[in-house]
Every structure is written in C-alpha cells, then in structure tokens.
Design a protein around this motif. Structure first.
Motif, short mmCIF file in Angstrom:
data_model
loop_
_atom_site.label_atom_id
_atom_site.label_comp_id
_atom_site.label_asym_id
_atom_site.label_seq_id
_atom_site.Cartn_x
_atom_site.Cartn_y
_atom_site.Cartn_z
N GLY A 1 0.86 -1.29 0.25
CA GLY A 1 0.03 -0.09 -0.02
C GLY A 1 0.79 1.28 0.09
O GLY A 1 1.14 1.89 -0.96
N LYS A 2 1.13 1.66 1.21
CA LYS A 2 1.50 3.16 1.26
C LYS A 2 3.07 3.30 1.40
O LYS A 2 3.52 4.39 1.59
CB LYS A 2 0.76 3.91 2.42
N GLU A 3 3.66 2.17 1.35
CA GLU A 3 5.04 2.28 1.50
C GLU A 3 6.05 2.93 0.10
O GLU A 3 5.45 2.61 -0.87
CB GLU A 3 5.86 0.91 1.56
N LEU B 1 5.46 10.48 4.09
CA LEU B 1 5.26 9.14 3.98
C LEU B 1 5.75 8.42 5.27
O LEU B 1 5.67 7.42 5.35
CB LEU B 1 5.90 8.49 2.79
#
Ligand SMILES: [Zn+2]
Ligand SMILES: [Zn+2]
Ligand SMILES: [Zn+2]
Lengths: 579, 579
Positions: free
Chosen positions: B33-35, B78
């Motif tokens: 996902g957000k890595e 992030l």
C-alpha cells in the motif's frame, strides 16, 4: 502702349494716376442728384475736358476715362442705357484731347467698375451675364483707342475676376490694372481679404495690382505694406482724401489737404508702390502736390514674401508645409449622392463640406462622379452653392475639361485643379486654365501607364513639371501625385515612398490620394494612418484623405509636430493687421 | 561520465533508458500500500538489484536509481524521513552493482522527481525551500557517484526549474536530463505546454530534454514530433505501457505488449529521438524487445524550427516578427502605485496587467520603481502574484541585479531582462543570469554615455551583441534598444531610425521605449503613434508602449499588416495538435 512698353516704363520711375472725377464734378456743381457723371461726356464734354486737362497739367502719367459707371447694366438702372456706346467712346476721345496738354506722354486708361448689383450667390446676377456686360464695355473702350484698362473700386472678387476675363477676352495685348477696395481690416465688404485677392491676381494675366477708395491715406498704409509684400506684379494705391463730412448745403466735404495726402503717398512710395494717385475727394491740387514732391523717383525694391495659398473668397490656407484635402465630397463611389447631385439637391454635399471642415480638412476635394450624365449647370451650381455657405476652398476633381472650366469660371478664389496626367495634351489644357483662372495643379506621376519604378515615376513627373514651368507655371503652383496603389493588390508601397523622396529633393511638392492604399481591405483607417506617417516622413507635402478617420487625423497632427510642419488656415475672423 | 563524454556517446547512436520501477515492484508484490518503493533500497536491496540487473541484461545504456520519491519532503510525508540519506546512497550502490552485469558500459542516472506538493502560487510551498530539498538529494546522489541526474515526470515547470537549479548548483559538470509529463493535448496539468517547457530548457544548461509518463506510446507520437522540432538539445521519450486497468485483485494492469510498445518507440527514433525507454507499466520485457529491434542506430537528423518565444507558465508569445510590451506596470512614474507595492498591495498592479492584456499587450514590463526602499520579498511576491492570475509573460525591468535574480528565480517561464547597458560589467551579470534562468535580453545602445551618431550607436550595440554571442548568448535572444530620446528636448529622432536600420541589416532585433519620444509634450499619443510607424518601417522588432493609446495600437495593427509582421500569441486554449 504695348504691355512691354508699360513694363519698361514702370521699371524706370514711380508713375502717377489722376484724382477723382465724381466728387470733383459734384464739388464743381456740374452734376445733379441722380445723374450718372458719365453723362457729362455726352452733354457737357468741355467740363470733363476741363478737369482732365487740370490733371494732365498736374503731372499725371495716366488719365482715366470718365466711364466708372459706364457699363450697360448700371447705366440701364440709372435710365441712361441708350447713351452706353456714346458715353464710352466720347470718354476716350475727351481724355485723348486732354492728354495733348502735356509735355510728357500721358496714357489713357479705360476706367471700369462694378455693375452695381451682386452676382450669385451673394446677389441674383448671373456670372455669364456680368461677364458679357464687362466685355461689351471693354470692347468699346479698346476700340476707341485707350492705352490700357483699369478695373477699380471692386469689392467682390468674383465680379473683378469676371471683368478681368472679359477684358482679356477682348484683348490679350492691352495693359490691364485691377484694384479692389478694402475696409480698415484689409477685408472687403464681401469678406475677401487683401491676401486672397492678391494671391489670385498674382496668377492672372494683369499688369498691376492695386487698392483704392474707402480708406483715408493714413489708414491705407498697412494695406499698401501687405500689397508690397505679397504682390508679384507692380502695385498701385489710390486713397480717398479723408473721410467725408456733410456740409451745411448737403455736400460731402473731404478734408485731407494735398500736403497731408502726399505725406502718405510718400510712405507708399517708400514701401515700393509703383503707381500712386487719388480716389474720392482728391482733385488736381492733390495730384499736382504729389507729382511735384515725388518727382522722378525710381521705384523702391520690395521685400516680397511668397503667398502660396488655396482660397475661396473668404478663406485661405497655405499650400505649405502640408495641405490636408478632404476626400468625402466624392459622388464617384456614392450612388445616392450622385443621384442627389443630378437632381440639383446639394444638401448632402453641403453637409459633407461642413463635416470635413469640423474634422480639420483645409481644402475640399469635389468629385461629382459620373460626368457624362451631368451638365454645365451642375458644375456651375455646385460652385455657387459651396460659395454660398461659409466653407473651405476647393480642389476641383473634374474629369471633363469643359466642365472643369465652367467650375473655374464660377469659382471666387484660387482653387486646386485635380488632376492632370503627364501627357502633353492634358497638360496643355490644364496649363491654359491655370493661366486663365489661377490656381494650383496636381500632376499625376503617370503618362498613359503607371511607371513601376520610383526612378521612372520621378522622371515622368519631373518632365511634366519642367514642361509646365517652361510654359509659365512655376513649380510652387504644382503638386505631383506619386500614385498610391492598393496594398491589397500586392503593390510595393516603397515605390511611392521613394518617388516622394526623389521629388522632394528636387523641390517638387507631392500629394497623395491616401485612401487608395487600403482599398478593399478591412480596418482601412489603420492602414491609411500608418502609410500617411511613412509618406510624410519621406517628404509628402499634402494628402487627399478621409478626415473622419480619427487615427489618420491623429497621425497627421503627430507627424506635423514631428516634422515641424504645422499648417495655418486663415479665415476672415483671424485676419488682423499685424504687419 | 563527463558531459563531453555524454555528448560524444549521444552523437553515435540511439541510447536506451530502463523501464518502470514502481509498477514493476507492485506487480511483483514487493511493495505494499503506502510504502515508498524507495524503502526497498534499505530493506530489500536484493529485490532492487534483481530488477535492475534484468534491465541491464535487457540492454539499457542508462540505469535509473530507485530514488523517484527519494527527496526529504516526500519521504517525510510518507513517514520515512529518517531513511533519506540511506535511501539515496544505497540506491546508487545497488545500481552500480547491477551495472556490472553488462558487457557494454551502463551509466547510472540519479533519479529525481516532484516533492509531491505544489509551490506558490498554485500551492503553499516556498520556492527556496523546494530548491533546497532538491539540492540536498542531488548532493547525496552525486556524492554517491552517479554518472548523471534525471529529473522526470514533472508537471510543474517551476518545480522542474528549481530542481534543475539545485542540481546545477551542486555540480556544473554532471550530465543532466529533464523531463515533463503532458496530457494528450501537449499541456501539463498545471497549464504549461510542451512548447513553453522546451523554449525555457533550450536556454538552460541541461544535456537532454524529454517527456515521460501519462501517455500511451501511440498518444505520445505527436508530442515527440513537437519535441523533435523544437528542442535544441538531445531529446528523449518514455511512454507508459498503455492506460492501466484495475485487475480483480485491485492491481493496475498495463496492457501494451513489448511488440506494440516497440512499434511506437521506432516511430520516436524515426522522428529523431536520441534516447528511448519506458515509464509506468513497462518492464524488462519491453526494454529487451526495444533494444533488440532498435539496435545500434545512428540518431536521425531532425528538422528543427526556431521556437523563440517569451513565456510565463501558460502563455507564450513569439519574439518575431514584432513584440508588443505593455509599459504601464511602472511605479517609477507613479507615486501612489509605488506606495501600494511597498505595502505589498498588488491590486492595482494586477488591474494594470489585466487592462493591458485586453488592450493587446503581449508582454508586460514590470518596473517597481525606486528599488532602494524595496526588499527581496517585494520582487519575489510580485512574480508569484502575477503568476497567480492568468496574465501575460513579463519583461523584468529591475535595476538592481540582486533583485533581478530574485525575480528570475521565481519566474516560471522565459522572461525578458530589460535591460543591460553595453558595458562589460553589466553585460557579464546579465549573461550569467540568462544562462542560469533563460530568457531574452534587451541591450541599450549605450555605454556610460549615449552615442550621438547612428554609426556610433550601432557600433556600441553590435560590439555588445557580439560579446554576448562569444559568451554563449545567441543574437536570437537579444534585442537592442536603439534609444528613443524626447522630441521636446530637440533630439534628432533620425539617429534612432538609422540605428534601427543598421542593426536590422545585421540581423539584430531592436526594441524601443516608445513613450519617451513624447516625454513632456502634449498629445503624446499622436507623437508616439507617428514615431512607431516610422520605427517599424525602419525595421523595428518590438516596442515597450502604452497600449491604452488607441492611435498607437491602431498604427501597430496597420504597420503589422503593411509589413506582413502579424504576431501570434498562444495561450493554452489555443494549443492544438496540428503537428
Ligand atoms: Zn473712391
Ligand atoms: Zn476713385
Ligand atoms: Zn510513469
């Protein structure tokens, strides 16, 4: 006396005219109330001879015939029409008799003056009729043997012009003097200024230009000064002997003494007057005193100035440094306008004249469109109508030479003739009219075809200008149109610009028909204004243009300032005696 | 690799970039996902090495480091800020390792892209901050031993420019490729067209100009064509492998096959692309197929066209044939405006910008007036505010070089620098800024004093232009101001006109400050418009003028038509793919 004899004489010394007849006859009681003094020629010729002999003894060079009111129209009004021929022929006979009483040669001048009623548009008389009245009198005088003609005390420039034409149409060889009478402000009662008068007669075939009557000797000095500055011809002046006052027994008394009179005559001579004499109120004593004091003087050299103007009867505009000619009275491109003109409805023509005047035009181009459906009367009437309203001088854009001449005959001033092609036949016709009617000529830089290069266009124009000069038309009276062709037709406008430059170097003025540049294009104003700036930079001296184009008019103002070419218009109101 | 080594290499054959990382890592399930994919450099370097080795074996010449989102700002967002240095230095180490698996030399390009948030005025980020973010990443990459830097997938011209400046400020010697991403209409989402982008980077010190991402290979063909026509530098292109569709398990599927991909890559090569590669959705198969088919081709010669424009980020105007610069944002002559600017009240500045745009200005001159009472922030803010509203490109009329540089740093496009004197010191300062920020320079035809004759003014200007050329600024990027002096000061305007003519002959463009002509005079518009017509006729190429002068604007239109010098402005709405 031939004209060349006159020119020799006038270069040698100041010459003398005589004094008054009318006031002198009244003073001597020779004439009653409403009788024309000219009837004395028939009924008491010895009385005329008496006075004229006194003038001869007083030392005059010129004796005037007693024919001031001797034209048929005026005599008819006074009830003496039947004496017309006799009055004039007898007058010459008597004057010749009187002239014998002199050691020096005395010349007889046939005296002519106004018909006494106004011509159209000021009055009702027809110009052709008036012309014929003068012609008839001139014929009798000349056939009776006068040495020259003097047309004097004229207050209407148009009438004077008609008289001049009449005399010259009777004889091209006779010396002819013309003289108008002005108020103290240098303007005649009909609105014509001394400058307008002189500018026209400088062009015309007369031998001396003068002023007479109305003013006292002192008040006439500034006018003589102007005359001496602007006239290209020999000048003369005849003041009245002061302002008349009424005596107890109802006679007019003129009080200026011969001594006082001569003081001012001497001023005139100092200003360069070639011929001097007296008008109302002067008599043999004035003339004798004058001839004695002035004696045999050589005429003073005059400091003259070029008076290169376009005029109508009341308005004048200097040809240089830049002339703006309004293009909008042009029925060639306007069907409706043409139809109106054909019906002698000039309402819109007059409106266009007024509009363009407001917008800054200095001269109005007049093109009545398709001429084959028009008549003499259209061209006569349009000139009369434009003269009627106060408006600008005209540029006559008339193709048929016959109609052009009708317009010139009628025109009270110095017009532009627009235009001649650089072809002998056309040039000859236009040169003849320029000499007969005065004015300024625009010559197209083309013969049968339009030359392509600036050098050829320049050569074509220069040859035409030199031809005109050889035939008596100075280049100061000529503009060349270097031809503006439509940008939309992919014509190289640089040809026009370079032609302007070449002509300008040669001292030849140029004028263009500006709007042709943008013919058939959108946003014409932008193109016209732009090209105007360039043409002016290249030395353009005038343009026929659309003064309703604000951009064009702004560029006109801007370029005039940049080039320091601000023009001046002089209307009657502006005239003042600053000389 | 030095920059000159790169230039030799690129002249020899078409070179190959690698394919995607992100989409490929997702496809292979290496990332969740957000890595950020860049964390793999630290946590699973063998997976990065694996993919990169495949690209090396597929035949690439350039291997990009896995650092697309590796700038501190984006990593911070992030939650990976702490890994910043490690991500970047490890990426270089891994790429170098992979490069070893090749027979031919494979070069490592440090990959950089957006900070992921918008800069003022579109967003809130400060430009100096963003510049520093890029500088920091470039420093790590370069110190870690990359052979070059690629800044790619940029959609904001300003951000790209800041990244470019950052890289060049770390190293002047490293090869640098830049690449923006465009929609199908050749316009980036921020409104910048491909032409605007290329026109700026043609000026800047980069080694290749490219486009990448967003478009499928077929849709990118017209953009590659434009790039091949307008870029003065080597060009590159990296399309996506089709438009992604969502698979049943939520993954993006790119469907363009290696064969189809290569069909279009071959088109790019035919159009003259120097470097080709793949973006999102492409993997080693695409690259292998491509390198095999293209092989060792010599780059095709490109038919280029001059793209000489002034731009801001969304609007461009051609420098030739005639440039109209609005003069009215000028606080030098307006006390009230200057006071407002000093208080950071730009309301009237923006109004003047809008007004002039409506009136037909193509570029806006910006002169904030007395600079000694202003600060950096005034110049930074005025550029940001003028960028915020849709308005015209700027001419920066800033005296202090320090403030000029602040404005140029902030300006998103190719501006005019107005102006440099023809003095070495000033020229050197302006040339340095032209090379660093791009743009067009106006050079005054004067040293310490204004030369009096056209020949001297011309000589002064020509020497300055040649000095600039010797120092890398082509004369296509230069206007000379031949100096317009006030008519009212009795200056001979022909000196200006002749100077224009001499420079024009030499192919040197000229621009004047028109209104100075009428300084202190009444009816300025008439004078300005007139002089404009003349100057344009003499070959003027541009003018700073008052577009509220209707006459001036009309003459501008007229003269443009006459000279067939109609200019074109291209705003985003007008851009179409007619190539
Ligand atoms: Zn009288
Ligand atoms: Zn009299
Ligand atoms: Zn991509």
């Amino acid at each position: 006396m031939t004209r060349s004899e006159f020119h020799v004489l006038i270069s040698e010394r100041v010459l003398f005219l005589d004094g008054a007849y009318g006031t002198e006859f009244f003073k001597r009681g020779y004439i009653k109330g409403k009788e024309p003094i000219e009837i004395l020629n028939v009924k008491a010729p010895e009385k005329v001879l008496e006075l004229q002999s006194e003038y001869v003894k007083a030392g005059v060079d010129f004796l005037l015939t007693n024919t001031f009111s001797g034209n048929r129209h005026k005599l008819k009004k006074l009830g003496y029409e039947n004496y017309f021929e006799q009055i004039n022929s007898e007058a010459v006979r008597i004057a010749k008799e009187a002239a014998k009483h002199s050691e020096k040669k005395v010349y007889i001048l046939g005296d002519m003056s106004s018909v006494g009623e106004m011509i159209q548009p000021i009055g009702d008389l027809d110009s052709k009729y008036v012309y014929n009245i003068f012609k008839e009198q001139a014929k009798v005088l000349i056939e009776s043997g006068v040495d020259g003609i003097i047309i004097e005390t004229m207050s209407d420039l148009k009438e004077l012009k008609l008289a001049y034409l009449a005399v010259r149409d009777v004889s091209e060889d006779i010396p002819l003097f013309v003289s108008m009478t002005f108020e103290e402000n240098s303007v005649a009662v009909t609105g014509t200024s001394l400058e307008v008068y002189v500018s026209l007669f400088n062009d015309l075939d007369v031998d001396a230009i003068g002023i007479n009557c109305t003013l006292t000797p002192d008040k006439m000095v500034p006018l003589v000064k102007k005359l001496s500055i602007f006239s290209k011809k020999p000048i003369f002046a005849e003041p009245n002997a002061g302002k008349p006052t009424l005596s107890a027994d109802g006679r007019l008394i003129y009080k200026t003494t011969p001594e006082e009179f001569t003081v001012y005559i001497e001023d005139y001579v100092e200003l360069g007057a070639n011929i001097v004499g007296g008008c109302c109120g002067t008599g043999p004593d004035h003339i004798r005193y004058m001839t004695k004091l002035i004696g045999e003087r050589k005429p003073k050299a005059r400091k003259t100035e070029e008076l290169n103007v376009i005029t109508n009867r009341t308005y004048m505009v200097e040809v240089s440094p830049f002339l703006v000619i309004g293009e909008r009275i042009n029925a060639a491109a306007k069907k409706k306008l043409h139809a109106q003109i054909r019906e002698f409805n000039f309402e819109n023509v007059l409106k266009l004249a007024k509009d363009q005047e407001k917008e800054g035009a200095q001269v109005l181009d007049v093109n009545l469109g398709l001429e084959s459906v028009l008549s003499d009367e259209h061209f006569r009437r349009i000139i009369v109508e434009l003269d009627r309203i106060v408006s600008l001088p005209l540029s006559l854009d008339i193709q048929f030479n016959e109609y052009l001449e009708v317009a010139l005959f009628e025109y009270p001033g110095r017009a532009i003739i627009n235009s001649a092609k650089a072809i002998k036949e056309d040039l000859d016709a236009k040169i003849r009219m320029l000499k007969r009617y005065g004015g300024i000529l625009i010559i197209l830089a083309m013969g049968k075809e339009i030359p392509n290069s600036p050098e050829e266009r320049y050569k074509t124009a220069k040859d035409a200008v030199e031809y005109a000069e050889k035939n008596g038309i100075d280049r100061s009276r000529i503009f060349v149109d270097p031809l503006v062709l439509p940008l939309g037709a992919n014509q190289d406008y640089n040809v026009t610009l370079e032609t302007i430059k070449l002509l300008n170097k040669e001292g030849i003025k140029t004028s263009i028909g500006l709007s042709n540049f943008s013919f058939g294009m959108p946003n014409r104003e932008q193109l016209n204004a732009s090209f105007l700036a360039l043409a002016m930079h290249y030395g353009l001296s005038g343009a026929i243009l659309n003064t309703s184009e604000v951009t064009t008019v702004n560029i006109l103002s801007g370029m005039k300032k940049i080039l320091k070419k601000e023009s001046t218009n002089v209307s009657v109101e502006d005239v003042d005696n600053d000389l």
